[in-house]
Design a protein around this motif. Sequence first.
Motif, mmCIF file in Angstrom:
data_model
loop_
_atom_site.group_PDB
_atom_site.id
_atom_site.type_symbol
_atom_site.label_atom_id
_atom_site.label_comp_id
_atom_site.label_asym_id
_atom_site.label_seq_id
_atom_site.Cartn_x
_atom_site.Cartn_y
_atom_site.Cartn_z
ATOM 1 N N CYS A 64 1.030 -1.256 0.024
ATOM 2 C CA CYS A 64 -0.069 0.011 0.127
ATOM 3 C C CYS A 64 0.839 1.309 -0.026
ATOM 4 O O CYS A 64 1.628 1.465 0.955
ATOM 5 C CB CYS A 64 -1.084 0.059 1.116
ATOM 6 N N ASP A 65 0.870 2.134 -1.068
ATOM 7 C CA ASP A 65 1.297 3.387 -1.094
ATOM 8 C C ASP A 65 1.104 4.348 -0.117
ATOM 9 O O ASP A 65 2.120 5.238 0.531
ATOM 10 C CB ASP A 65 0.977 4.011 -2.436
ATOM 11 N N GLU A 66 -0.195 4.348 0.645
ATOM 12 C CA GLU A 66 -0.330 5.122 1.691
ATOM 13 C C GLU A 66 0.122 4.585 2.756
ATOM 14 O O GLU A 66 0.710 5.456 3.525
ATOM 15 C CB GLU A 66 -2.143 5.362 1.779
ATOM 16 N N CYS A 67 0.212 3.396 3.143
ATOM 17 C CA CYS A 67 1.052 2.871 4.320
ATOM 18 C C CYS A 67 2.517 3.269 4.274
ATOM 19 O O CYS A 67 3.129 3.872 5.220
ATOM 20 C CB CYS A 67 0.813 1.320 4.689
ATOM 21 N N GLU A 68 3.145 3.023 3.002
ATOM 22 C CA GLU A 68 4.350 3.291 2.840
ATOM 23 C C GLU A 68 4.812 4.649 3.120
ATOM 24 O O GLU A 68 5.919 5.225 3.895
ATOM 25 C CB GLU A 68 4.782 3.093 1.238
ATOM 26 N N ALA A 69 3.983 5.609 2.743
ATOM 27 C CA ALA A 69 4.061 7.071 3.047
ATOM 28 C C ALA A 69 4.042 7.432 4.519
ATOM 29 O O ALA A 69 4.562 8.317 4.907
ATOM 30 C CB ALA A 69 3.227 7.970 2.070
#
Length: 73
Positions: A64-69
Amino acid sequence: MSDSEYGVFTEEGCIEASLWSHANAEAVAELYREQAAEDDVEETYTVHEMCEEHRDAERPKGECDECEAQYND
């Protein structure tokens, strides 16, 4: 019903979500595979557990890109 949500994915991303068992998700993926074979379309359909925190992002858990960020700033 499982606590985990699963989705069916192609290389383009999530095409179906809100599947609450791995077996159910695999059955749906198999329907997509059969339809692709009938239509003579080469496409790969895979099943992944969905990110629980960002359901609207329709990303696999762990990708998940949002978790990564959010967690890796």
